[in-house]
Design an enzyme around this catalytic site. Structure first.
Site, mmCIF file in Angstrom:
data_model
loop_
_atom_site.group_PDB
_atom_site.id
_atom_site.type_symbol
_atom_site.label_atom_id
_atom_site.label_comp_id
_atom_site.label_asym_id
_atom_site.label_seq_id
_atom_site.Cartn_x
_atom_site.Cartn_y
_atom_site.Cartn_z
ATOM 1 N N ASP A 80 52.006 44.621 43.053
ATOM 2 C CA ASP A 80 52.399 46.045 42.503
ATOM 3 C C ASP A 80 52.991 47.147 42.920
ATOM 4 O O ASP A 80 52.783 47.007 44.280
ATOM 5 C CB ASP A 80 51.652 47.032 41.281
ATOM 6 C CG ASP A 80 50.241 47.090 42.146
ATOM 7 O OD1 ASP A 80 49.891 46.839 43.727
ATOM 8 O OD2 ASP A 80 49.406 47.494 41.950
ATOM 9 N N ASN A 149 38.413 52.527 38.129
ATOM 10 C CA ASN A 149 37.923 52.039 36.215
ATOM 11 C C ASN A 149 38.558 51.094 35.747
ATOM 12 O O ASN A 149 38.730 50.469 34.949
ATOM 13 C CB ASN A 149 39.183 53.154 35.845
ATOM 14 C CG ASN A 149 40.293 52.717 35.925
ATOM 15 O OD1 ASN A 149 40.478 51.665 36.340
ATOM 16 N ND2 ASN A 149 41.725 53.215 35.532
ATOM 17 N N HIS A 151 41.022 48.672 36.912
ATOM 18 C CA HIS A 151 42.332 48.614 37.060
ATOM 19 C C HIS A 151 42.131 47.497 38.195
ATOM 20 O O HIS A 151 41.832 47.221 38.806
ATOM 21 C CB HIS A 151 42.985 48.762 36.797
ATOM 22 C CG HIS A 151 43.673 49.744 38.484
ATOM 23 N ND1 HIS A 151 43.318 51.344 38.490
ATOM 24 C CD2 HIS A 151 43.184 49.146 39.095
ATOM 25 C CE1 HIS A 151 44.008 51.669 39.438
ATOM 26 N NE2 HIS A 151 43.895 50.772 40.369
ATOM 27 N N GLU A 156 46.249 48.785 33.973
ATOM 28 C CA GLU A 156 45.006 50.047 33.589
ATOM 29 C C GLU A 156 44.498 49.883 31.586
ATOM 30 O O GLU A 156 44.029 49.099 31.096
ATOM 31 C CB GLU A 156 45.810 50.764 33.132
ATOM 32 C CG GLU A 156 46.359 51.604 33.872
ATOM 33 C CD GLU A 156 45.249 52.741 35.499
ATOM 34 O OE1 GLU A 156 44.548 52.571 34.993
ATOM 35 O OE2 GLU A 156 45.664 53.574 36.067
HETATM 36 C C1 GLP Z 1 45.526 51.122 43.757
HETATM 37 C C2 GLP Z 1 46.004 49.370 43.596
HETATM 38 C C3 GLP Z 1 44.749 48.371 43.548
HETATM 39 C C4 GLP Z 1 44.081 48.562 43.876
HETATM 40 C C5 GLP Z 1 43.611 50.341 43.879
HETATM 41 C C6 GLP Z 1 42.285 50.184 44.710
HETATM 42 O O1 GLP Z 1 45.562 51.489 42.381
HETATM 43 N N1 GLP Z 1 47.415 49.819 42.381
HETATM 44 O O2 GLP Z 1 45.545 47.551 43.651
HETATM 45 O O3 GLP Z 1 43.049 47.816 44.039
HETATM 46 O O4 GLP Z 1 44.530 51.180 44.358
HETATM 47 O O5 GLP Z 1 42.836 50.586 45.837
HETATM 48 P P1 GLP Z 1 41.540 51.406 47.049
HETATM 49 O O6 GLP Z 1 41.191 49.875 47.004
HETATM 50 O O7 GLP Z 1 41.953 51.986 48.508
HETATM 51 O O8 GLP Z 1 40.094 51.551 46.222
#
Ligand code: GLP
Length: 260
Positions: A80, A149, A151, A156
């Site tokens: 993404d 959440n 995702h 989402e």
């Molecule tokens: C972002 C990314 C996700 C990732 C999420 C969690 O939203 N798009 O791919 O899994 O953050 O991030 P973190 O690993 O910093 O908790």
């Protein structure tokens, strides 16, 4: 290392490793990903951003420095990217990947792919990205983190699973979670381009990393709750080869997955 393997009474396609801490989790995940990469020339690696996989990427860099891993023929596809965002912006996922992985290994930058956060025609950019991945037969291994959440990528929680790469409107929860990386929540882009649930599920292998207490509910819902689009990661229960690599805190609410 003191790593436990948890299994489910019936769901044999899902493995869960529980590690003592983030360093162990990162080492274990890097061993799984690096091991898979060594099995195939021209490996197609699906990558994730966020803080969770940073240690895994450090592990891959170490394997490269030790001469165990060669990225010269690897093709990478990121999950993404924010939209809109310029690649030079230090919060873009282009910037993140260069800093945390690509600048430290011998990957050919021509083989690096991320959704275009600056596309004039973003719908076309989505379908081009999707086609490119599907023409390759899907990625060989997809690295995932998970949002608090539930995702995955930027898919989402919503009313239906969206299959292909698409434009997403970020939820307030995600904007709040991700605002820690920006000077203020106002600067977090409100949209993103993300591989869809179908793109992710087409990966031949998936490795999800998660650490910390704030991921425990999402991990429990993903692994032990019903498969519903309200918890996008729950769809992974249907993947044929998925490994969750967790620390103790992220695994702390699991009840059905047990050591045996
Ligand atoms: C972002 C990314 C996700 C990732 C999420 C969690 O939203 N798009 O791919 O899994 O953050 O991030 P973190 O690993 O910093 O908790």
């Amino acid at each position: 290392m003191n790593i436990k393997l948890l299994t489910h009474p019936t769901m044999k396609n899902v493995r869960v490793f529980v590690c003592e801490n983030y360093d162990e989790l990162s080492e274990k995940a890097a061993a799984i990903v690096g091991g898979a990469m060594q099995q195939k020339d021209g490996f197609i690696l699906g990558l994730a951003t966020g803080s969770s996989p940073v240690g895994l990427y450090q592990g891959l860099i170490k394997q490269y420095e030790e001469g165990v891993l060669d990225f010269s023929k690897v093709k990478s596809y990121n999950l993404d990217e924010y939209y809109p965002i310029a690649p030079e912006n230090d919060q873009s996922y282009v910037y993140f990947m260069n800093k945390n992985l690509f600048d430290h290994v011998n990957i050919d930058k021509a083989n690096v792919h991320l959704p275009d956060g600056n596309a004039a025609d973003v719908e076309k950019a989505c379908s081009d990205y999707e086609k490119e991945i599907s023409d390759l037969g899907g990625v060989d291994l997809q690295v995932l983190g998970i949002g608090s959440n539930g995702h995955i990528g930027f898919n989402e929680p919503c009313d239906e699973f969206v299959g292909p790469t698409h434009v997403v409107t970020l939820t307030e929860n995600t904007i709040k979670d991700n605002s820690r990386f920006f000077a203020s929540a106002d600067l977090v882009p409100r949209k993103a381009v993300s591989m869809g649930i179908g793109t992710i599920m087409n990966a031949k292998q998936i490795v999800l990393v998660a650490n910390g207490k704030n991921k425990a509910d999402a991990i429990k819902a993903a692994l032990e709750g019903p498969v519903v689009p309200g918890v996008p990661a729950s769809v992974l229960q249907f993947h044929k080869n998925v490994t969750f690599v967790l620390d103790k805190d992220a695994a702390s609410k699991l009840e059905i997955f047990k050591e045996n």
